[in-house]
Scaffold this active site. Structure first.
Site, PDB file in Angstrom:
ATOM      1  N   PRO A  23      -1.608 -12.641  -3.308  1.00  0.00           N
ATOM      2  CA  PRO A  23      -1.164 -11.758  -4.399  1.00  0.00           C
ATOM      3  C   PRO A  23      -0.079 -10.775  -3.999  1.00  0.00           C
ATOM      4  O   PRO A  23      -0.124 -10.159  -2.919  1.00  0.00           O
ATOM      5  CB  PRO A  23      -2.461 -11.045  -4.793  1.00  0.00           C
ATOM      6  CG  PRO A  23      -3.536 -12.041  -4.480  1.00  0.00           C
ATOM      7  CD  PRO A  23      -3.076 -12.712  -3.213  1.00  0.00           C
ATOM      8  N   CYS A  24       0.883 -10.604  -4.914  1.00  0.00           N
ATOM      9  CA  CYS A  24       2.043  -9.744  -4.666  1.00  0.00           C
ATOM     10  C   CYS A  24       1.873  -8.282  -5.079  1.00  0.00           C
ATOM     11  O   CYS A  24       2.527  -7.408  -4.490  1.00  0.00           O
ATOM     12  CB  CYS A  24       3.264 -10.309  -5.393  1.00  0.00           C
ATOM     13  SG  CYS A  24       3.734 -11.968  -4.874  1.00  0.00           S
ATOM     14  N   PRO A  25       1.055  -7.958  -6.117  1.00  0.00           N
ATOM     15  CA  PRO A  25       1.008  -6.577  -6.601  1.00  0.00           C
ATOM     16  C   PRO A  25       0.752  -5.498  -5.538  1.00  0.00           C
ATOM     17  O   PRO A  25       1.277  -4.389  -5.683  1.00  0.00           O
ATOM     18  CB  PRO A  25      -0.117  -6.615  -7.647  1.00  0.00           C
ATOM     19  CG  PRO A  25      -0.062  -8.005  -8.180  1.00  0.00           C
ATOM     20  CD  PRO A  25       0.251  -8.859  -6.975  1.00  0.00           C
TER      21      PRO A  25
END
Length: 446
Positions: free
Chosen positions: A107-109
């Site tokens: 995940p990037c967030p």
């Protein structure tokens, strides 16, 4: 007679696989999927559809644990859940040392400049956990990709911890910021990529070189944009004479599909694209856009801008879900280029080079980590060779404290002293706060 080594089928286990941008690129680079794991059910269905078309009866037999099951080579679920790996072991896949590459787009967030950049304190952060799996699964190589934000000074200590941990596990690792436009993709899309290889293969790894100028948005989309007879397509192609800004897939925490924040929408407008949503079909005869900069794109158009060729990958789900699957993907041509470089290293092709196994991203983190006790500013300066003003050292310590537990005390002479007491990131701890936060927010995680 055995197949030549150069034709050896290299096996990959892919985590946080999304809808398969990286999967397709790795297939094209000569890797065969042992297993793919994805949290989102619709993206997992897309993976199954395409892996089944690619591998057919060669896929591993379906297998189940108490809470997870493999269907057509894909497990739908939280990659960090023990039940997921129990299902893998039941199917005799992802066994320690039995495959070549562990890959994923975690995940990037936690690292995105569009978010809060919580890093190790974000329940979605799986980067450190994924790296830790090298000690469990022992692949020959590791490939992880993420957003550009992870390359920024905010995460220097986080990156240093990752590199140092890989060194301890006898891997040689390197980060590189890659732009999709360097690999034929008509979009900027910078991605921060980590490649790590076991020491025997690392000297043979070379980052892929840029492959020339990409086509423009207009050149890429001419056929689809004019498919329904829109008379303005030639003029539009002439206006759309540059590559696209980064396609933004968005997350489940936000509304329907569109092409990004305000700044991105302005860039799209200059290309004659209405970025306020996604169209169901291309414009037809007589279409005009008096109140908009031009037509909206369809999901199929965005697929081309992400590097998929027409018809080579099928997507399941409704329009918004399909768009998010496409928009959040690692462009297949970039994954292919990196995959080919890793494959070449695993074959020990080319001339070996000495690699820097001890790259310094954050010498202050190193000074704190290597100390047995509290260290003062003067001791940090001696250890690092850096002469920092008090306010700059305070800022750097403050950044580190976002991802590490930093204890601060005043010594007898009145000087502040610092000590690292642990990494906040989830790496598999049974008592980590991630478990409760993940359960509470699962429906919004993408």
């Amino acid at each position: 007679m055995a197949a030549p080594e150069s034709r050896k089928p290299f096996k990959v286990v892919e985590i946080c696989a999304g809808a398969g941008g990286q999967a397709l690129g790795l297939m094209q680079a000569g890797f065969t999927h042992e297993l793919a794991i994805e949290l989102d059910p619709t993206a997992a269905d897309t993976l199954r559809l395409n892996l089944r078309a690619k591998y057919g009866s060669a896929l591993k037999q379906d297998s189940a644990s108490a809470e997870a099951k493999i269907v057509d080579g894909v497990i739908t679920g939280d990659v960090a859940a023990p039940a997921v790996w129990e299902a893998a072991y039941n199917a005799n896949v992802a066994m320690s040392g039995d495959f070549d590459l562990l890959a994923g787009g975690v995940p990037c967030p936690p690292f995105s400049v569009a978010g809060k950049q919580l890093g190790a304190e974000d329940e979605r952060d799986l980067f450190a956990w994924a790296v830790q799996q090298c000690d469990v699964l022992k692949p020959s190589a590791l490939l992880l990709e993420n957003v550009r934000g992870l390359s920024m000074p905010r995460f220097a200590g986080y990156r240093q911890n990752i590199l140092d941990r890989l060194i301890e596990m006898k891997y040689v690792a390197e980060w590189r910021l890659l732009h999709a436009s360097d690999f034929g993709v008509p979009q900027l899309r910078p991605r921060f990529v980590l490649v790590a290889l076991k020491e025997e293969f690392a000297p043979y790894f070379h980052w892929p070189e840029p492959q020339g100028e990409p086509p423009t948005v207009g050149e890429t989309l001419r056929e689809l944009m004019g498919a329904r007879g829109w008379e303005g397509v030639d003029a539009w192609v002439e206006k759309a004479n540059d590559i696209a800004p980064t396609v933004v897939g968005g997350s489940k925490k936000h509304g329907g599909a569109d092409l990004g924040p305000t700044r991105a929408k302005r860039a799209w407008a200059q290309l004659g694209v209405d970025a306020m949503g996604i169209a169901n079909e291309a414009p037809g005869p007589g279409a005009d856009f008096k109140d908009a900069p031009g037509p909206k794109l369809t999901t199929e158009m965005v697929q081309l801008l992400q590097g998929w060729k027409p018809g080579e990958w099928q997507f399941t789900g409704l329009k918004t879900s399909r768009y998010r699957q496409v928009g959040n993907a690692f462009p297949p041509p970039v994954a292919k280029a990196v995959g080919l470089a890793i494959r070449s290293a695993l074959l020990k092709e080319g001339e070996p080079v000495d690699r820097d196994v001890d790259a310094a991203h954050d010498p202050i983190y190193r000074a704190l980590r290597n100390a047995d006790d509290f260290v003062t500013a003067a001791q940090i300066a001696r250890a690092t060779g850096l002469e920092l003003e008090a306010h700059e050292l305070e800022r750097r310590i403050s950044l580190l404290s976002k991802d590490f537990n930093i204890e601060i005390r005043t010594n007898k002479s009145g000087a502040a002293a610092f000590k690292i007491n642990g990494f906040k990131a989830f790496v598999g701890q049974a008592d980590h706060v991630r478990h409760d936060l993940f359960s509470q927010n699962k429906s919004k995680i993408s």
